[in-house]
Motif scaffolding. Structure first.
Motif, PDB file in Angstrom:
ATOM      1  N   ILE A 250     -60.198  15.648   6.066  1.00  0.00           N
ATOM      2  CA  ILE A 250     -59.129  14.724   5.659  1.00  0.00           C
ATOM      3  C   ILE A 250     -58.931  13.642   6.723  1.00  0.00           C
ATOM      4  CG2 ILE A 250     -56.669  14.509   5.151  1.00  0.00           C
ATOM      5  CD1 ILE A 250     -58.233  15.864   2.940  1.00  0.00           C
ATOM      6  N   ALA A 251     -58.901  14.049   7.990  1.00  0.00           N
ATOM      7  CA  ALA A 251     -58.652  13.099   9.080  1.00  0.00           C
ATOM      8  C   ALA A 251     -59.762  12.049   9.159  1.00  0.00           C
ATOM      9  CB  ALA A 251     -58.543  13.848  10.405  1.00  0.00           C
ATOM     10  N   PHE A 252     -61.018  12.485   9.057  1.00  0.00           N
ATOM     11  CA  PHE A 252     -62.120  11.524   9.113  1.00  0.00           C
ATOM     12  C   PHE A 252     -62.161  10.647   7.868  1.00  0.00           C
ATOM     13  CE2 PHE A 252     -64.032  14.522  12.291  1.00  0.00           C
ATOM     14  CZ  PHE A 252     -64.143  13.604  13.327  1.00  0.00           C
ATOM     15  N   THR A 253     -61.738  11.180   6.727  1.00  0.00           N
ATOM     16  CA  THR A 253     -61.675  10.374   5.509  1.00  0.00           C
ATOM     17  C   THR A 253     -60.622   9.269   5.653  1.00  0.00           C
ATOM     18  OG1 THR A 253     -62.353  12.255   4.146  1.00  0.00           O
ATOM     19  CG2 THR A 253     -61.299  10.426   3.021  1.00  0.00           C
ATOM     20  N   VAL A 254     -59.464   9.623   6.183  1.00  0.00           N
ATOM     21  CA  VAL A 254     -58.418   8.631   6.451  1.00  0.00           C
ATOM     22  C   VAL A 254     -58.952   7.569   7.402  1.00  0.00           C
ATOM     23  CG1 VAL A 254     -56.159   8.269   7.525  1.00  0.00           C
ATOM     24  CG2 VAL A 254     -56.512  10.226   5.999  1.00  0.00           C
ATOM     25  N   ALA A 255     -59.646   8.013   8.454  1.00  0.00           N
ATOM     26  CA  ALA A 255     -60.192   7.073   9.437  1.00  0.00           C
ATOM     27  C   ALA A 255     -61.210   6.131   8.788  1.00  0.00           C
ATOM     28  CB  ALA A 255     -60.839   7.839  10.584  1.00  0.00           C
TER      29      ALA A 255
ATOM     30  N   ASP B 129     -72.402  -0.029  21.188  1.00  0.00           N
ATOM     31  CA  ASP B 129     -72.480  -1.485  21.170  1.00  0.00           C
ATOM     32  C   ASP B 129     -71.208  -2.055  20.546  1.00  0.00           C
ATOM     33  OD1 ASP B 129     -73.152  -4.125  21.084  1.00  0.00           O
ATOM     34  OD2 ASP B 129     -74.811  -3.894  19.660  1.00  0.00           O
ATOM     35  N   TRP B 130     -70.501  -2.888  21.297  1.00  0.00           N
ATOM     36  CA  TRP B 130     -69.216  -3.419  20.835  1.00  0.00           C
ATOM     37  C   TRP B 130     -69.361  -4.649  19.951  1.00  0.00           C
ATOM     38  CZ3 TRP B 130     -65.242  -3.132  25.477  1.00  0.00           C
ATOM     39  CH2 TRP B 130     -65.081  -1.789  25.843  1.00  0.00           C
ATOM     40  N   THR B 131     -70.577  -5.113  19.732  1.00  0.00           N
ATOM     41  CA  THR B 131     -70.729  -6.324  18.916  1.00  0.00           C
ATOM     42  C   THR B 131     -70.385  -6.064  17.448  1.00  0.00           C
ATOM     43  OG1 THR B 131     -73.085  -5.811  18.599  1.00  0.00           O
ATOM     44  CG2 THR B 131     -72.496  -7.287  20.423  1.00  0.00           C
ATOM     45  N   ASP B 132     -70.408  -4.800  17.036  1.00  0.00           N
ATOM     46  CA  ASP B 132     -70.013  -4.456  15.668  1.00  0.00           C
ATOM     47  C   ASP B 132     -69.155  -3.186  15.725  1.00  0.00           C
ATOM     48  OD1 ASP B 132     -69.666  -4.122  12.986  1.00  0.00           O
ATOM     49  OD2 ASP B 132     -71.795  -4.154  12.455  1.00  0.00           O
ATOM     50  N   MET B 133     -67.911  -3.365  16.113  1.00  0.00           N
ATOM     51  CA  MET B 133     -67.019  -2.222  16.284  1.00  0.00           C
ATOM     52  C   MET B 133     -66.718  -1.543  14.950  1.00  0.00           C
ATOM     53  SD  MET B 133     -65.660  -0.448  18.665  1.00  0.00           S
ATOM     54  CE  MET B 133     -65.445  -1.460  20.144  1.00  0.00           C
ATOM     55  N   ASP B 134     -66.707  -2.312  13.860  1.00  0.00           N
ATOM     56  CA  ASP B 134     -66.467  -1.705  12.546  1.00  0.00           C
ATOM     57  C   ASP B 134     -67.539  -0.671  12.220  1.00  0.00           C
ATOM     58  OD1 ASP B 134     -64.268  -3.273  12.294  1.00  0.00           O
ATOM     59  OD2 ASP B 134     -65.085  -4.615  10.766  1.00  0.00           O
ATOM     60  N   ALA B 135     -68.798  -0.998  12.523  1.00  0.00           N
ATOM     61  CA  ALA B 135     -69.892  -0.060  12.269  1.00  0.00           C
ATOM     62  C   ALA B 135     -69.744   1.189  13.130  1.00  0.00           C
ATOM     63  CB  ALA B 135     -71.239  -0.732  12.536  1.00  0.00           C
ATOM     64  N   ASN B 136     -69.287   1.017  14.362  1.00  0.00           N
ATOM     65  CA  ASN B 136     -69.066   2.175  15.239  1.00  0.00           C
ATOM     66  C   ASN B 136     -68.007   3.113  14.653  1.00  0.00           C
ATOM     67  OD1 ASN B 136     -70.894   1.072  17.052  1.00  0.00           O
ATOM     68  ND2 ASN B 136     -69.295   0.111  18.305  1.00  0.00           N
ATOM     69  N   LEU B 137     -66.897   2.523  14.226  1.00  0.00           N
ATOM     70  CA  LEU B 137     -65.804   3.326  13.677  1.00  0.00           C
ATOM     71  C   LEU B 137     -66.238   4.027  12.390  1.00  0.00           C
ATOM     72  CD1 LEU B 137     -62.858   0.819  14.255  1.00  0.00           C
ATOM     73  CD2 LEU B 137     -63.283   2.932  15.512  1.00  0.00           C
ATOM     74  N   ASP B 138     -66.966   3.304  11.542  1.00  0.00           N
ATOM     75  CA  ASP B 138     -67.451   3.913  10.300  1.00  0.00           C
ATOM     76  C   ASP B 138     -68.449   5.028  10.585  1.00  0.00           C
ATOM     77  OD1 ASP B 138     -65.893   2.432   8.652  1.00  0.00           O
ATOM     78  OD2 ASP B 138     -67.473   1.079   7.958  1.00  0.00           O
ATOM     79  N   GLY B 139     -69.333   4.794  11.562  1.00  0.00           N
ATOM     80  CA  GLY B 139     -70.331   5.800  11.908  1.00  0.00           C
ATOM     81  C   GLY B 139     -69.707   7.094  12.395  1.00  0.00           C
ATOM     82  N   ILE B 140     -68.713   6.979  13.267  1.00  0.00           N
ATOM     83  CA  ILE B 140     -68.014   8.163  13.774  1.00  0.00           C
ATOM     84  C   ILE B 140     -67.357   8.917  12.625  1.00  0.00           C
ATOM     85  CG2 ILE B 140     -66.019   8.912  15.149  1.00  0.00           C
ATOM     86  CD1 ILE B 140     -66.705   6.691  17.138  1.00  0.00           C
ATOM     87  N   ALA B 141     -66.686   8.176  11.744  1.00  0.00           N
ATOM     88  CA  ALA B 141     -65.978   8.812  10.633  1.00  0.00           C
ATOM     89  C   ALA B 141     -66.950   9.487   9.659  1.00  0.00           C
ATOM     90  CB  ALA B 141     -65.117   7.786   9.900  1.00  0.00           C
ATOM     91  N   LEU B 142     -68.068   8.835   9.359  1.00  0.00           N
ATOM     92  CA  LEU B 142     -69.019   9.391   8.398  1.00  0.00           C
ATOM     93  C   LEU B 142     -69.702  10.641   8.937  1.00  0.00           C
ATOM     94  CD1 LEU B 142     -70.627   6.120   6.974  1.00  0.00           C
ATOM     95  CD2 LEU B 142     -69.207   7.761   5.732  1.00  0.00           C
ATOM     96  N   VAL B 143     -70.079  10.620  10.204  1.00  0.00           N
ATOM     97  CA  VAL B 143     -70.681  11.820  10.800  1.00  0.00           C
ATOM     98  C   VAL B 143     -69.662  12.956  10.824  1.00  0.00           C
ATOM     99  CG1 VAL B 143     -71.686  12.811  12.897  1.00  0.00           C
ATOM    100  CG2 VAL B 143     -72.336  10.511  12.182  1.00  0.00           C
ATOM    101  N   GLY B 144     -68.418  12.620  11.151  1.00  0.00           N
ATOM    102  CA  GLY B 144     -67.366  13.642  11.139  1.00  0.00           C
ATOM    103  C   GLY B 144     -67.149  14.222   9.758  1.00  0.00           C
ATOM    104  N   MET B 145     -67.169  13.370   8.728  1.00  0.00           N
ATOM    105  CA  MET B 145     -67.013  13.850   7.351  1.00  0.00           C
ATOM    106  C   MET B 145     -68.165  14.772   6.957  1.00  0.00           C
ATOM    107  SD  MET B 145     -65.708  10.314   5.563  1.00  0.00           S
ATOM    108  CE  MET B 145     -65.878  10.932   3.875  1.00  0.00           C
TER     109      MET B 145
END
Length: 566
Positions: free
Chosen positions: A75-80, A127-143
């Motif tokens: 649930i937490a990673f889905t919200v993220a 890599d901070w040039t695409d922070m959205d991709a970083n956040l999505d990647g963390i959330a998807l792996v967590g899910m």
């Protein structure tokens, strides 16, 4: 010598012999009929003995705990995944990159261990040039990882540690920390490598089970003590007169619970004090009383879930309560004759027969690790316990950078009136024109439209709606991100509008001006309020004045916010 008498005697003896034979046959028949029944009863008794789980073991408890933790993680990673880009992403309301840069400057301008200790997150190494991709990647792996554990009921230390590190990376830039401690304890429930539900070489540690019990004790005592020391209404038993109406995001049941008679609200407060201050101590009074504590805590959290949308916090608080139950008490959750339950029965039968395998080197090392965990939790608990005993108790705070052992608490003070910030826009060129038509934006869940039924979303969480509840207690100068929202609404920004239910300017020109109005909201009385309305409201005044994109240029620039296209 009479032939007739001789014949009579022979007939009598023959009849008697027949009766004896019949009696013997009948007795034999009854005996034969009873023998299978006795054997069947004996088999049933033996079978019952075999399927009865022993008390004091926690193989099945571990499976239930792992699945429960995985559910909350999912649930937490889905919200993220659904909301992080809009809130802390590259063009989010409070970009996490800006926060990380400020931490970097604070620790001397370098990304080193001091920066990592201040804000533990793997985002430092991406890599901070695409922070959205970083956040999505963390959330998807967590899910993906949490979904695997949830479906299979199995995990190892590697998977649980990865989940903890991934979620820690998000907590450090804006998430809920109670899951961090629960997830950390979950790591030590598992074997290092094996993905078996019942790994015979890695029995659940009693120390690990007790760390969960210690967590629920601290959560409840922290919540109870902060109430007693906080708002006076907890002491005069009136807090529940207001809670259902003024909590962050009410649900439909909140409306009806608020209408309860005064004596029921007094009973609720007394019950709350009993559950939070007395019942946790049952944990230390033996198996049965510990189970009573677990049962009451779960029922208490279910009541809170039914009566309000408090994110997944109540669901998360149920998790450590499950550690109050052993295999014997949780066996009903598992099917008989196969799977985990049968594996546990086989292990217990081998142990009863004295065929317990000798401890391997790995098992001995694991025992040392478990003891070390106990000492670590005990050491980190010292400041937490001192905080519980202090008259200046603080809640939801950590005393270590990894947030392994934390203080908890909720609703130490209760707001007596509900206020809401309502965002409005207009196409009129002059915001001061009395003829200007101001149209309201609607959020996904928080009160706005008076006729909209309160939502039901728990365990899911709309974070922006929650933040708006806090903003209503403050001024816009204290919650500057509200002005950031206004600027994005002026540009009909799809990112921020995805966190809202209704945009009055959808398919039309962008609004010329946006303003924030401050209202006081109250529940209507069933059958007595305006027909079809759940709420009534009264205007307090302006929350922030009407703004346009031109006026906000300097405001956005001074805060390094990306300015919408003019």
């Amino acid at each position: 010598g009479n032939p007739d008498s001789i014949l009579y005697r022979r007939c009598s003896e023959s009849t008697l012999r027949k009766r004896r034979v019949e009696t013997s046959k009948t007795t034999t028949t009854h005996s034969d009929e009873n023998t299978p029944n006795n054997e069947e009863d004996t088999c049933k008794a033996k079978k019952k003995e075999l399927v009865t789980l022993q008390t004091g073991t926690y193989w099945l408890t571990r499976i239930v705990l792992l699945r429960s933790i995985a559910f909350i993680y999912f649930i937490a990673f889905t919200v993220a995944y659904n909301q992080n880009k809009q809130l802390i992403g590259e063009r989010g309301l409070l970009p996490c990159k800006d926060y990380l840069l400020s931490v970097k400057r604070y620790v001397g301008g370098k990304i080193d261990m001091s920066a990592f200790a201040y804000t533990p997150s793997i985002l430092w190494f991406l890599d901070w040039t695409d922070m959205d991709a970083n956040l999505d990647g963390i959330a998807l792996v967590g899910m993906a990882l949490s979904g695997f554990v949830l479906l299979t009921g199995t995990a190892n230390m590697i998977i649980m540690a990865m989940l903890w590190v991934l979620y820690h990376s998000l907590v450090s830039v804006g998430q809920i920390c109670q899951l961090l401690e629960t997830g950390f304890l979950g790591i030590f429930l598992c074997p290092v490598w094996s993905l078996s539900q019942v790994p015979s070489r890695c029995p659940p540690s009693l120390i690990s089970i007790w760390t969960f019990r210690w967590l629920i004790v601290r959560i409840m005592l922290g919540a109870g003590l902060i109430k007693i020391r906080g708002d006076r209404c907890w002491r005069d038993l009136t807090c529940m007169d207001y809670h259902y109406e003024t909590q962050p995001v009410p649900n439909p049941m909140s409306y009806y619970m608020h209408q309860s008679p005064w004596w029921f609200h007094r009973f609720e407060v007394l019950s709350n004090h009993f559950i939070e201050l007395i019942v946790p101590l049952f944990t230390f009074l033996g198996r049965r009383m510990c189970m009573v504590n677990g049962t009451l805590q779960i029922l208490f959290q279910v009541t809170l879930i039914v009566s309000g949308n408090l994110s997944f916090l109540n669901w998360l608080t149920i998790v450590p309560s499950l550690a109050c139950f052993d295999d014997a008490s949780l066996g009903f959750l598992f099917s008989c004759g196969r799977g985990a339950k049968q594996a546990v029965l086989d292990l217990q039968a081998e142990e009863a027969a004295g065929r317990t395998p000798k401890p391997t080197r790995g098992m001995l090392i694991r025992r040392v690790v478990n003891v070390a965990l106990g000492f670590l939790i005990g050491y980190l608990s010292v400041p937490v316990v001192l905080n519980l005993l202090s008259s200046k108790q603080v809640m939801n705070t950590s005393f270590d950078p990894l947030r392994i052992v934390n203080t908890y608490g909720a609703f130490g003070s209760i707001t007596k009136e509900r206020t809401e910030v309502i965002l409005q826009g207009t196409l009129n060129a002059d915001p001061k024109d009395p003829e200007a038509v101001w149209e309201e934006y609607q959020f996904l869940c928080k009160p706005g439209d008076l006729t909209r039924r309160p939502c039901l979303i728990s365990p899911y969480h709309y974070r922006l709606d929650w933040l708006m509840w806090f903003a209503a207690f403050q001024t816009y100068e204290q919650s500057e991100w509200v002005i950031h929202i206004a600027g994005r609404l002026l540009a009909n920004d799809t990112s921020i509008l995805s966190l809202m239910e209704y945009n009055p300017f959808q398919g039309r020109d962008n609004p010329r001006w946006v303003r924030g109005e401050h209202f006081k909201y109250r529940f209507t009385l069933p059958g007595k309020g305006p027909q079809g309305k759940w709420w009534v409201r009264k205007r307090i005044g302006a929350y922030f004045p009407a703004v346009d994109l031109v006026a906000l240029r300097g405001y956005f620039k001074s805060r390094n916010w990306p300015h919408p296209d003019l």
